[in-house]
Design a protein around this motif. Structure first.
Motif, PDB file in Angstrom:
ATOM      1  N   GLY A  94     -12.904  -1.366  -5.537  1.00 48.25           N
ATOM      2  CA  GLY A  94     -12.510  -0.582  -4.956  1.00 48.25           C
ATOM      3  C   GLY A  94     -11.705  -0.489  -3.216  1.00 48.25           C
ATOM      4  N   ILE A  95     -11.150   0.975  -3.190  1.00 50.44           N
ATOM      5  CA  ILE A  95     -10.035   0.503  -2.239  1.00 50.44           C
ATOM      6  C   ILE A  95     -10.298   0.396  -0.829  1.00 50.44           C
ATOM      7  CG2 ILE A  95      -8.880   2.149  -0.343  1.00 50.44           C
ATOM      8  CD1 ILE A  95      -7.913   3.511  -3.646  1.00 50.44           C
ATOM      9  N   GLY A  96     -11.726   1.125  -0.796  1.00 50.65           N
ATOM     10  CA  GLY A  96     -12.472   0.251   1.270  1.00 50.65           C
ATOM     11  C   GLY A  96     -11.968   0.791   2.415  1.00 50.65           C
ATOM     12  N   ASP A  97     -10.920   1.941   1.606  1.00 49.93           N
ATOM     13  CA  ASP A  97     -11.189   2.406   3.460  1.00 49.93           C
ATOM     14  C   ASP A  97      -9.722   1.683   3.522  1.00 49.93           C
ATOM     15  OD1 ASP A  97     -10.278   4.892   4.769  1.00 49.93           O
ATOM     16  OD2 ASP A  97     -11.597   4.610   6.197  1.00 49.93           O
ATOM     17  N   ASP A  98      -9.302   0.812   2.792  1.00 56.21           N
ATOM     18  CA  ASP A  98      -8.626   0.122   3.526  1.00 56.21           C
ATOM     19  C   ASP A  98      -6.968   0.088   3.232  1.00 56.21           C
ATOM     20  OD1 ASP A  98      -6.819  -2.747   4.369  1.00 56.21           O
ATOM     21  OD2 ASP A  98      -8.978  -3.870   3.743  1.00 56.21           O
ATOM     22  N   ILE A  99      -5.744   0.422   4.101  1.00 52.34           N
ATOM     23  CA  ILE A  99      -4.741   0.190   3.208  1.00 52.34           C
ATOM     24  C   ILE A  99      -4.032  -0.765   3.194  1.00 52.34           C
ATOM     25  CG2 ILE A  99      -3.687   0.208   5.844  1.00 52.34           C
ATOM     26  CD1 ILE A  99      -1.695   2.597   5.174  1.00 52.34           C
ATOM     27  N   GLY A 100      -3.976  -1.811   3.525  1.00 55.91           N
ATOM     28  CA  GLY A 100      -3.695  -3.052   2.838  1.00 55.91           C
ATOM     29  C   GLY A 100      -3.939  -2.943   1.091  1.00 55.91           C
ATOM     30  N   ARG A 101      -5.408  -2.213   0.595  1.00 58.71           N
ATOM     31  CA  ARG A 101      -5.279  -2.776  -0.219  1.00 58.71           C
ATOM     32  C   ARG A 101      -4.882  -1.385  -1.035  1.00 58.71           C
ATOM     33  NH1 ARG A 101      -9.643  -5.654  -2.156  1.00 58.71           N
ATOM     34  NH2 ARG A 101     -10.383  -4.601  -3.390  1.00 58.71           N
ATOM     35  N   ILE A 102      -3.595  -1.423  -1.327  1.00 55.51           N
ATOM     36  CA  ILE A 102      -3.173  -0.013  -1.587  1.00 55.51           C
ATOM     37  C   ILE A 102      -1.166   0.142  -1.697  1.00 55.51           C
ATOM     38  CG2 ILE A 102      -5.116   1.686  -1.912  1.00 55.51           C
ATOM     39  CD1 ILE A 102      -3.592   3.512  -0.254  1.00 55.51           C
ATOM     40  N   PRO A 103      -0.344   0.664  -2.472  1.00 57.72           N
ATOM     41  CA  PRO A 103       0.805   0.527  -2.138  1.00 57.72           C
ATOM     42  C   PRO A 103       0.723   1.350  -0.983  1.00 57.72           C
ATOM     43  CG  PRO A 103       0.070   0.817  -4.278  1.00 57.72           C
ATOM     44  CD  PRO A 103      -1.332   0.763  -3.842  1.00 57.72           C
ATOM     45  N   SER A 104       1.989   1.412  -0.223  1.00 59.33           N
ATOM     46  CA  SER A 104       1.916   2.004   1.153  1.00 59.33           C
ATOM     47  C   SER A 104       2.968   3.613   0.611  1.00 59.33           C
ATOM     48  CB  SER A 104       2.712   1.564   1.945  1.00 59.33           C
ATOM     49  OG  SER A 104       3.076   2.192   3.154  1.00 59.33           O
ATOM     50  N   TYR A 105       2.176   4.695   0.785  1.00 59.33           N
ATOM     51  CA  TYR A 105       3.581   5.902   0.332  1.00 59.33           C
ATOM     52  C   TYR A 105       4.261   5.644   2.019  1.00 59.33           C
ATOM     53  CZ  TYR A 105      -1.597   7.753  -0.912  1.00 59.33           C
ATOM     54  OH  TYR A 105      -2.693   7.102  -1.762  1.00 59.33           O
ATOM     55  N   GLU A 106       4.249   5.403   2.768  1.00 61.76           N
ATOM     56  CA  GLU A 106       4.924   5.806   4.221  1.00 61.76           C
ATOM     57  C   GLU A 106       6.752   4.810   3.755  1.00 61.76           C
ATOM     58  OE1 GLU A 106       6.338   5.020   8.537  1.00 61.76           O
ATOM     59  OE2 GLU A 106       3.764   4.660   7.779  1.00 61.76           O
ATOM     60  N   GLY A 107       5.992   3.486   2.716  1.00 66.42           N
ATOM     61  CA  GLY A 107       7.209   2.470   2.714  1.00 66.42           C
ATOM     62  C   GLY A 107       7.924   2.786   1.465  1.00 66.42           C
ATOM     63  N   LEU A 108       7.387   4.005   0.630  1.00 65.73           N
ATOM     64  CA  LEU A 108       7.971   4.589  -0.802  1.00 65.73           C
ATOM     65  C   LEU A 108       9.341   6.119   0.116  1.00 65.73           C
ATOM     66  CD1 LEU A 108       8.962   5.548  -4.070  1.00 65.73           C
ATOM     67  CD2 LEU A 108       6.729   6.945  -3.129  1.00 65.73           C
ATOM     68  N   VAL A 109       8.798   6.183   0.510  1.00 67.70           N
ATOM     69  CA  VAL A 109       9.700   7.260   1.585  1.00 67.70           C
ATOM     70  C   VAL A 109      10.601   5.980   2.118  1.00 67.70           C
ATOM     71  CG1 VAL A 109       9.715   8.719   3.605  1.00 67.70           C
ATOM     72  CG2 VAL A 109       7.362   8.967   2.020  1.00 67.70           C
ATOM     73  N   GLN A 110      10.109   5.387   2.762  1.00 63.92           N
ATOM     74  CA  GLN A 110      11.052   4.771   3.623  1.00 63.92           C
ATOM     75  C   GLN A 110      12.547   4.456   2.817  1.00 63.92           C
ATOM     76  OE1 GLN A 110       9.333   1.745   6.289  1.00 63.92           O
ATOM     77  NE2 GLN A 110       8.515   3.444   7.628  1.00 63.92           N
ATOM     78  N   GLY A 111      12.082   3.604   1.209  1.00 66.66           N
ATOM     79  CA  GLY A 111      12.487   3.128   0.749  1.00 66.66           C
ATOM     80  C   GLY A 111      13.655   4.133   0.053  1.00 66.66           C
ATOM     81  N   LEU A 112      12.982   5.948  -0.071  1.00 68.20           N
ATOM     82  CA  LEU A 112      13.935   6.825  -0.442  1.00 68.20           C
ATOM     83  C   LEU A 112      15.108   7.344   0.459  1.00 68.20           C
ATOM     84  CD1 LEU A 112      11.107   9.081  -1.966  1.00 68.20           C
ATOM     85  CD2 LEU A 112      12.511   7.056  -3.449  1.00 68.20           C
TER      86      LEU A 112
END
Length: 149
Positions: free
Chosen positions: A73-91
């Motif tokens: 599971g994700i375990g409320d750990d942002i390091g275990r999922i793709p970053s939404y912010e990273g996607l927005v910065q890339g766009l």
């Protein structure tokens, strides 16, 4: 008060067949989930005509990523999922690059960004120019890419 101990619920079956069961809520887990960025609007230098190189146009980008759920599971750990912010910065960085002639080229670059994270199994993007035809809200393309293997 503790939750009652639940057993699986049998499914309705045809006569003579063996009943199967739904897993209980505690054991049911999705193998993947969706991340969506909808209607992200940025000014971009885009188009095949000379007058389109003179000014930036509004481009709307939507992205949907099917993401593999991490083991445990994700375990409320942002390091275990793709970053939404990273996607927005890339766009945003993509929008600031030099002039692009085709909206299809932008869609390919958006998919490159979306698929950069190894947990992304599939990505779909819709890229639309908003100010091309006064009779239409937008003109655009929709691309999809799946991870191979």
């Amino acid at each position: 008060m503790s939750a009652p101990n639940r057993s699986p619920i049998p499914l309705v079956t045809r006569a003579g067949s063996k009943p199967t069961t739904f897993p209980t809520a505690e054991t049911a887990r999705a193998a993947a989930y969706l991340i969506r960025l909808r209607h992200f609007v940025v000014p971009m230098s885009i188009g095949v005509y000379a007058h389109e190189e003179e000014r930036r146009q509004r481009v709307r980008i939507s992205v949907e990523m099917e993401v593999e759920l991490p083991a445990g599971g994700i375990g409320d750990d942002i390091g275990r999922i793709p970053s939404y912010e990273g996607l927005v910065q890339g766009l945003r960085a993509l929008a600031e690059k030099e002039h692009v002639r085709l909206i299809e080229t932008v869609a390919e670059h958006v998919l490159d960004l979306a698929m950069a994270h190894p947990m992304v199994l599939r990505a779909t993007t819709e890229v639309e120019k908003l100010d091309v035809f006064p009779e239409a809200e937008a003109i655009g393309v929709r691309f999809e890419r799946r991870r191979e293997g």
